[in-house]
Design a protein around this motif. Structure first.
Motif, PDB file in Angstrom:
ATOM      1  N   ALA A  33     -28.858   1.037 -52.828  1.00  0.00           N
ATOM      2  CA  ALA A  33     -28.619   0.808 -51.401  1.00  0.00           C
ATOM      3  C   ALA A  33     -27.258   0.153 -51.174  1.00  0.00           C
ATOM      4  O   ALA A  33     -26.462   0.613 -50.341  1.00  0.00           O
ATOM      5  CB  ALA A  33     -29.729  -0.065 -50.815  1.00  0.00           C
ATOM      6  N   ILE A  34     -26.976  -0.921 -51.909  1.00  0.00           N
ATOM      7  CA  ILE A  34     -25.694  -1.607 -51.745  1.00  0.00           C
ATOM      8  C   ILE A  34     -24.560  -0.731 -52.244  1.00  0.00           C
ATOM      9  O   ILE A  34     -23.478  -0.657 -51.638  1.00  0.00           O
ATOM     10  CB  ILE A  34     -25.715  -2.958 -52.482  1.00  0.00           C
ATOM     11  N   GLY A  35     -24.802  -0.022 -53.365  1.00  0.00           N
ATOM     12  CA  GLY A  35     -23.767   0.844 -53.926  1.00  0.00           C
ATOM     13  C   GLY A  35     -23.381   1.973 -52.997  1.00  0.00           C
ATOM     14  O   GLY A  35     -22.213   2.378 -52.950  1.00  0.00           O
ATOM     15  N   MET A  36     -24.350   2.488 -52.222  1.00  0.00           N
ATOM     16  CA  MET A  36     -24.017   3.557 -51.278  1.00  0.00           C
ATOM     17  C   MET A  36     -23.184   3.041 -50.115  1.00  0.00           C
ATOM     18  O   MET A  36     -22.357   3.773 -49.573  1.00  0.00           O
ATOM     19  CB  MET A  36     -25.303   4.215 -50.769  1.00  0.00           C
ATOM     20  N   VAL A  37     -23.388   1.780 -49.724  1.00  0.00           N
ATOM     21  CA  VAL A  37     -22.509   1.187 -48.711  1.00  0.00           C
ATOM     22  C   VAL A  37     -21.084   1.114 -49.242  1.00  0.00           C
ATOM     23  O   VAL A  37     -20.118   1.479 -48.560  1.00  0.00           O
ATOM     24  CB  VAL A  37     -23.010  -0.212 -48.303  1.00  0.00           C
ATOM     25  N   VAL A  38     -20.957   0.652 -50.484  1.00  0.00           N
ATOM     26  CA  VAL A  38     -19.642   0.614 -51.138  1.00  0.00           C
ATOM     27  C   VAL A  38     -19.046   2.016 -51.221  1.00  0.00           C
ATOM     28  O   VAL A  38     -17.854   2.225 -50.955  1.00  0.00           O
ATOM     29  CB  VAL A  38     -19.754   0.003 -52.548  1.00  0.00           C
ATOM     30  N   ALA A  39     -19.884   2.992 -51.544  1.00  0.00           N
ATOM     31  CA  ALA A  39     -19.406   4.366 -51.706  1.00  0.00           C
ATOM     32  C   ALA A  39     -18.921   4.954 -50.391  1.00  0.00           C
ATOM     33  O   ALA A  39     -17.884   5.631 -50.353  1.00  0.00           O
ATOM     34  CB  ALA A  39     -20.518   5.235 -52.302  1.00  0.00           C
ATOM     35  N   VAL A  40     -19.664   4.717 -49.312  1.00  0.00           N
ATOM     36  CA  VAL A  40     -19.260   5.255 -48.004  1.00  0.00           C
ATOM     37  C   VAL A  40     -17.941   4.634 -47.561  1.00  0.00           C
ATOM     38  O   VAL A  40     -17.025   5.336 -47.108  1.00  0.00           O
ATOM     39  CB  VAL A  40     -20.366   5.010 -46.961  1.00  0.00           C
ATOM     40  N   VAL A  41     -17.833   3.309 -47.692  1.00  0.00           N
ATOM     41  CA  VAL A  41     -16.590   2.631 -47.304  1.00  0.00           C
ATOM     42  C   VAL A  41     -15.433   3.114 -48.175  1.00  0.00           C
ATOM     43  O   VAL A  41     -14.329   3.397 -47.685  1.00  0.00           O
ATOM     44  CB  VAL A  41     -16.755   1.102 -47.408  1.00  0.00           C
ATOM     45  N   GLY A  42     -15.684   3.225 -49.482  1.00  0.00           N
ATOM     46  CA  GLY A  42     -14.637   3.688 -50.382  1.00  0.00           C
ATOM     47  C   GLY A  42     -14.223   5.121 -50.126  1.00  0.00           C
ATOM     48  O   GLY A  42     -13.026   5.456 -50.184  1.00  0.00           O
ATOM     49  N   ALA A  43     -15.192   5.988 -49.827  1.00  0.00           N
ATOM     50  CA  ALA A  43     -14.870   7.384 -49.534  1.00  0.00           C
ATOM     51  C   ALA A  43     -14.070   7.501 -48.251  1.00  0.00           C
ATOM     52  O   ALA A  43     -13.124   8.302 -48.162  1.00  0.00           O
ATOM     53  CB  ALA A  43     -16.154   8.202 -49.433  1.00  0.00           C
ATOM     54  N   LEU A  44     -14.435   6.700 -47.244  1.00  0.00           N
ATOM     55  CA  LEU A  44     -13.684   6.694 -45.992  1.00  0.00           C
ATOM     56  C   LEU A  44     -12.254   6.214 -46.226  1.00  0.00           C
ATOM     57  O   LEU A  44     -11.299   6.788 -45.685  1.00  0.00           O
ATOM     58  CB  LEU A  44     -14.387   5.810 -44.967  1.00  0.00           C
ATOM     59  N   ALA A  45     -12.101   5.182 -47.055  1.00  0.00           N
ATOM     60  CA  ALA A  45     -10.771   4.666 -47.360  1.00  0.00           C
ATOM     61  C   ALA A  45      -9.946   5.694 -48.138  1.00  0.00           C
ATOM     62  O   ALA A  45      -8.743   5.847 -47.907  1.00  0.00           O
ATOM     63  CB  ALA A  45     -10.881   3.374 -48.166  1.00  0.00           C
ATOM     64  N   LYS A  46     -10.610   6.410 -49.032  1.00  0.00           N
ATOM     65  CA  LYS A  46      -9.881   7.373 -49.852  1.00  0.00           C
ATOM     66  C   LYS A  46      -9.473   8.611 -49.071  1.00  0.00           C
ATOM     67  O   LYS A  46      -8.438   9.218 -49.358  1.00  0.00           O
ATOM     68  CB  LYS A  46     -10.737   7.784 -51.053  1.00  0.00           C
ATOM     69  N   SER A  48      -9.116   8.798 -45.560  1.00  0.00           N
ATOM     70  CA  SER A  48      -8.337   8.587 -44.343  1.00  0.00           C
ATOM     71  C   SER A  48      -7.638   7.237 -44.290  1.00  0.00           C
ATOM     72  O   SER A  48      -7.081   6.883 -43.248  1.00  0.00           O
ATOM     73  CB  SER A  48      -9.246   8.722 -43.114  1.00  0.00           C
ATOM     74  N   GLY A  49      -7.654   6.487 -45.386  1.00  0.00           N
ATOM     75  CA  GLY A  49      -7.006   5.187 -45.395  1.00  0.00           C
ATOM     76  C   GLY A  49      -5.526   5.289 -45.706  1.00  0.00           C
ATOM     77  O   GLY A  49      -5.019   6.350 -46.099  1.00  0.00           O
ATOM     78  N   PRO A  50      -4.797   4.191 -45.552  1.00  0.00           N
ATOM     79  CA  PRO A  50      -3.372   4.180 -45.889  1.00  0.00           C
ATOM     80  C   PRO A  50      -3.166   4.321 -47.400  1.00  0.00           C
ATOM     81  O   PRO A  50      -4.078   4.010 -48.181  1.00  0.00           O
ATOM     82  CB  PRO A  50      -2.910   2.800 -45.385  1.00  0.00           C
ATOM     83  N   PRO A  51      -1.986   4.778 -47.828  1.00  0.00           N
ATOM     84  CA  PRO A  51      -1.740   5.004 -49.264  1.00  0.00           C
ATOM     85  C   PRO A  51      -2.078   3.826 -50.171  1.00  0.00           C
ATOM     86  O   PRO A  51      -2.715   4.030 -51.208  1.00  0.00           O
ATOM     87  CB  PRO A  51      -0.251   5.364 -49.301  1.00  0.00           C
ATOM     88  N   PRO A  52      -1.689   2.590 -49.857  1.00  0.00           N
ATOM     89  CA  PRO A  52      -2.033   1.483 -50.768  1.00  0.00           C
ATOM     90  C   PRO A  52      -3.543   1.336 -50.981  1.00  0.00           C
ATOM     91  O   PRO A  52      -3.999   1.053 -52.093  1.00  0.00           O
ATOM     92  CB  PRO A  52      -1.449   0.245 -50.065  1.00  0.00           C
ATOM     93  N   LEU A  53      -4.311   1.537 -49.908  1.00  0.00           N
ATOM     94  CA  LEU A  53      -5.760   1.436 -50.025  1.00  0.00           C
ATOM     95  C   LEU A  53      -6.319   2.579 -50.858  1.00  0.00           C
ATOM     96  O   LEU A  53      -7.228   2.381 -51.675  1.00  0.00           O
ATOM     97  CB  LEU A  53      -6.391   1.428 -48.629  1.00  0.00           C
ATOM     98  N   ARG A  54      -5.777   3.772 -50.675  1.00  0.00           N
ATOM     99  CA  ARG A  54      -6.229   4.919 -51.467  1.00  0.00           C
ATOM    100  C   ARG A  54      -5.940   4.690 -52.945  1.00  0.00           C
ATOM    101  O   ARG A  54      -6.768   5.014 -53.807  1.00  0.00           O
ATOM    102  CB  ARG A  54      -5.555   6.196 -50.982  1.00  0.00           C
ATOM    103  N   TYR A  55      -4.769   4.139 -53.250  1.00  0.00           N
ATOM    104  CA  TYR A  55      -4.420   3.864 -54.653  1.00  0.00           C
ATOM    105  C   TYR A  55      -5.360   2.824 -55.260  1.00  0.00           C
ATOM    106  O   TYR A  55      -5.766   2.938 -56.427  1.00  0.00           O
ATOM    107  CB  TYR A  55      -2.976   3.378 -54.749  1.00  0.00           C
ATOM    108  N   ALA A  56      -5.717   1.819 -54.469  1.00  0.00           N
ATOM    109  CA  ALA A  56      -6.634   0.786 -54.959  1.00  0.00           C
ATOM    110  C   ALA A  56      -8.014   1.374 -55.249  1.00  0.00           C
ATOM    111  O   ALA A  56      -8.642   1.056 -56.271  1.00  0.00           O
ATOM    112  CB  ALA A  56      -6.735  -0.346 -53.937  1.00  0.00           C
TER     113      ALA A  56
END
Length: 223
Positions: A33-46, A48-56
């Protein structure tokens, strides 16, 4: 060879096995459950996020996917106290599972997001939906339908991988089996029963997930 199988000695400790199996389910469920929250936020960042966030996010994914899970568990449980953060074995196990499944989940959800055609996104924009509404209503729901089999497989793998957490004495099924083995000295019987429990849990969840897919994800829409 005169070895005699004595499963009665193992079944005498069935409350501990049941408690270990229950803890495995709770640990796996919370981590997923917690990992999927991390995954959704991370996928959104990857996506449509800015380049530095995508690299992180890319660095996080590559770090987790290219290192052994056991080392990740040890780093969190034994390494983090060196920087002043000490966790209990169960908390460290949960954190390690979340970090691990989050990295794999990001790639699964990203693939689902990228499977959505740009026309659907443009249609959402033309209706005046905000970016978060487009992501939640136009992208995320169809993406989940596309990646549902991968997500359910990931949960089964997560549940099985939780056995590694016995290395730091987390109170799950494998740790319980180890404690029973040390008292009964019935290695084959103990681990045969533990294997059977893991197999039974996996089959139950496969059937449950398949039923959910048939009932909700493959059901034709009604007007």
């Amino acid at each position: 060879m005169n070895y005699e199988f004595e499963f009665a000695d193992v079944f005498a400790y069935w409350p501990e096995l049941a408690a270990g199996a229950l803890h495995t389910l709770v640990l796996s469920g919370l981590a997923m459950a917690i990992g999927m929250v991390v995954a959704v936020v991370g996928a959104l960042a990857k996506t449509s996020g800015p380049p530095p966030l995508r690299y992180a996010v890319d660095a996080y994914i590559e770090l987790i996917r290219n290192t052994p899970f056991l080392i990740q568990v040890f780093m969190i449980f034994f390494g983090m106290p060196s920087v002043g953060l000490r966790l209990s074995s169960n908390s460290a196990a949960l954190l390690a599972l979340v970090v691990n499944v989050g990295a794999y989940g990001i790639e699964i959800i990203r693939a689902g997001i990228e499977s959505i055609s740009k026309g659907q996104i443009e249609a959402g924009k033309s209706l005046g939906l905000k970016p978060l509404q487009i992501f939640r209503l136009v992208i995320l729901k169809p993406a989940i339908q596309a990646i549902y089999p991968s997500l359910t497989s990931q949960f089964i793998l997560l549940m099985l991988n939780s056995s590694v957490c016995s290395a730091i004495a987390a109170g799950e099924l494998t740790a319980a089996a180890g404690d029973i083995q040390s008292r009964t000295f019935r290695s084959f019987e103990v681990y045969f029963v533990a294997t059977s429990i893991y197999l039974a849990l996996s089959i139950v969840f496969w059937c449950l997930f398949a039923g959910i897919e048939r009932a909700f994800l493959r059901q034709p829409s009604r007007r």
